[in-house]
Design an enzyme around this catalytic site. Structure first.
Site, short mmCIF file in Angstrom:
data_model
loop_
_atom_site.label_atom_id
_atom_site.label_comp_id
_atom_site.label_asym_id
_atom_site.label_seq_id
_atom_site.Cartn_x
_atom_site.Cartn_y
_atom_site.Cartn_z
N GLY A 218 0.81 -1.20 0.00
CA GLY A 218 0.00 0.00 0.00
C GLY A 218 0.85 1.25 0.00
O GLY A 218 1.74 1.41 0.84
N GLU B 26 -18.93 16.65 3.86
CA GLU B 26 -18.24 17.37 2.78
C GLU B 26 -18.94 17.17 1.44
O GLU B 26 -19.09 18.12 0.66
CB GLU B 26 -16.79 16.89 2.71
CG GLU B 26 -15.95 17.37 3.90
CD GLU B 26 -14.61 16.68 4.04
OE1 GLU B 26 -13.79 17.15 4.84
OE2 GLU B 26 -14.39 15.67 3.35
N GLY C 250 -0.47 4.33 0.37
CA GLY C 250 -1.27 5.41 0.93
C GLY C 250 -0.41 6.25 1.85
O GLY C 250 0.83 6.23 1.77
N PHE C 251 -1.04 6.95 2.76
CA PHE C 251 -0.28 7.84 3.64
C PHE C 251 0.71 7.08 4.52
O PHE C 251 1.83 7.52 4.74
CB PHE C 251 -1.24 8.66 4.51
CG PHE C 251 -1.99 9.71 3.76
CD1 PHE C 251 -1.35 10.86 3.32
CD2 PHE C 251 -3.34 9.56 3.48
CE1 PHE C 251 -2.04 11.84 2.62
CE2 PHE C 251 -4.03 10.54 2.78
CZ PHE C 251 -3.38 11.68 2.34
N GLY C 252 0.30 5.91 5.04
CA GLY C 252 1.19 5.15 5.90
C GLY C 252 2.36 4.54 5.17
O GLY C 252 3.52 4.70 5.56
N ASP D 66 -5.63 2.76 8.32
CA ASP D 66 -7.00 2.27 8.50
C ASP D 66 -7.06 0.79 8.84
O ASP D 66 -8.07 0.32 9.36
CB ASP D 66 -7.81 2.48 7.20
CG ASP D 66 -8.14 3.94 6.98
OD1 ASP D 66 -7.96 4.74 7.91
OD2 ASP D 66 -8.58 4.28 5.87
N ALA E 152 -5.47 10.54 7.96
CA ALA E 152 -4.17 10.66 7.29
C ALA E 152 -3.03 10.87 8.27
O ALA E 152 -1.97 10.24 8.15
CB ALA E 152 -4.23 11.80 6.27
N VAL F 274 -2.82 -7.41 -3.99
CA VAL F 274 -2.47 -8.36 -2.94
C VAL F 274 -3.61 -9.37 -2.80
O VAL F 274 -4.75 -8.99 -2.52
CB VAL F 274 -2.21 -7.65 -1.61
CG1 VAL F 274 -1.93 -8.66 -0.50
CG2 VAL F 274 -1.05 -6.67 -1.74
#
Length: 437
Positions: free
Chosen positions: A15, A174, A17-19, A303, A319, A83
């Site tokens: 992944g 939002e 993503g942010f992590g 997450d 995030a 994956v």
């Protein structure tokens, strides 16, 4: 790829993503070979995804190729792959076109939209987790107004201009605010046969308030700002069924041109097959150092991880939590590889630093909690804009987003109102009667 084919250990990151991206950027990759795996070729700035769905930004504005971001890192490979499974015992990751052996593994696969046992609702009420989702929502929304424009039945027109957003969390708030603002300040100028200002936007929340993770005063402020935009907020309302073009609210059917699901997020299914303890949402219950119990060589962030840190604070699936987690694992693993491995109990525990919580509602409308400060309206909105520009990756992206926001603010226009994805057929407009000469 064999983990023992070179002298350097092999670190696999699942992944980007942010992590995962924060880990890859912070980890000194001269200490190991690093392979980053993601099902997409881009890193997505998810906090602005709703703006793509509501025609505020174009898709490339909030995405950056992973290879471009990490191309300066030595010993690092990027693979675009899905994956399929993780074998903790043999230290293998199964992909859709092969497998990888690892010495150390970081799982940062993020979350997915969940429908609480009603997966059949997905085809009628799409969620928002990817660029594909955003483009689909934007297409469906714009198509509804186009069909209302050529329609002749007043009731059908109103139905097409009705949008129901399910879920009063940040994404739902939002989206609802942006949909209302788009209809009332932009689309009404585009169409001649319908008045988009008469569009109906409903935000449906099963609990007693929206934005339940915010203090009560900010939640109430957000509801007032939404209602000022024309959003109908329905609290303590349960969705009992969703069909094509119809949602049941407490058993009462409501026809709508668009139904959007923003009510639930859970971990990706791969966590269920790991044989480790998970919470109700499928998130892995990690140790204080973010490693998996019984597997000190495997970490989970973002997450997909469930943790209450040593200060008693639940690490949220946002995030900043993922970024801090990725950086923490990079520091731990760098120490273990440079100095020597340590038992998980001797590693530094992860401590979450809450830098604040924000949600935007519309033009000059937002709420923010920064420490003990509670901010609403224009100041919160300006703080939200500044923060998101700072964390957006890529100079071109920052400039493009900033210019788009400035243009939208002063002209009340949005430039991404393009319908894409498939051939569109609409009924012909009724012929006008010829005037007497």
């Amino acid at each position: 790829m064999k983990a023992n084919s070179t002298r350097l250990p092999h670190v696999v990151v699942l992944g980007a993503g942010f992590g995962g991206l924060s880990f890859a950027q912070a980890f000194p990759s001269h200490l190991a070979r690093v392979t980053v795996v993601d099902r997409q070729n881009h890193h997505l700035f998810q906090p602005l995804l709703y703006q793509v769905a509501t025609a505020g930004l174009a898709a490339p504005d909030i995405a950056q190729p992973i290879r471009t971001i990490l191309r300066a890192k030595p010993n690092l490979t990027v693979l675009m792959a899905e994956v399929r499974g993780i074998d903790l015992a043999s230290r293998r990751v199964h992909l859709d076109h092969g497998e990888l052996e690892y010495d150390h593994l970081l799982i940062g696969l993020g979350g997915r939209t969940v429908y609480f046992g009603h997966d059949e609702w997905e085809q009628f009420a799409p969620g928002l987790k990817s660029l594909d989702d955003a483009v689909r929502l934007r297409r469906n929304m714009l198509l509804a107004y186009e069909r209302a424009e050529v329609g002749t039945d007043r009731a059908k027109r109103q139905e097409l201009m009705t949008t129901v957003v399910v879920g009063g969390g940040p994404t739902g708030v939002e989206l609802a605010g942006a949909f209302a603002e788009l209809a009332r300040t932009v689309l009404y100028r585009d169409f001649g046969r319908i008045d988009a200002r008469q569009a109906r936007i409903l935000l449906v929340e099963g609990g007693p308030c929206i934005l339940a993770n915010f203090p009560a005063d900010l939640s109430a402020s957000a509801q007032r700002q939404l209602e000022k935009l024309g959003v109908e907020v329905r609290l303590n309302t349960k969705v009992t069924a969703i069909r094509d073009g119809e949602v049941e609210l407490d058993g009462v059917p409501l026809r709508a041109g668009n139904i959007v699901w923003a009510a639930g997020v859970g971990a990706v299914p791969v966590t269920r097959s790991l044989g480790v303890e998970t919470d109700r949402a499928g998130r892995i219950k990690v140790r204080p150092d973010l490693s998996l119990p019984g597997h000190p060589e495997v970490f989970a962030v973002g997450d997909i991880a469930a943790l209450t840190d040593v200060k008693g604070q639940v690490v949220p699936g946002v995030a900043q939590g993922a970024m801090q987690g990725g950086a923490h694992v990079a520091k731990l693993l760098a120490h273990d590889l440079a100095v020597g491995p340590r038992p998980p109990a001797q590693r530094e525990a992860f401590v979450y630093w809450d830098k604040g919580n924000m949600a935007t509602i519309g033009r000059s409308a937002a709420i923010a909690q920064i420490g003990r400060m509670h901010i609403s309206g224009l100041p919160a909105w300006l703080a939200w804009l500044a923060l998101h520009l700072v964390f957006l990756i890529g100079f071109r992206n920052r400039v493009s987003v900033f210019l788009s926001w400035v243009h939208s603010y002063f002209t009340y226009k949005r430039g991404a109102r393009i319908i894409m994805g498939r051939e569109i057929t609409t009924p012909p407009a009724p012929a006008r009667a010829a005037s007497a000469s």
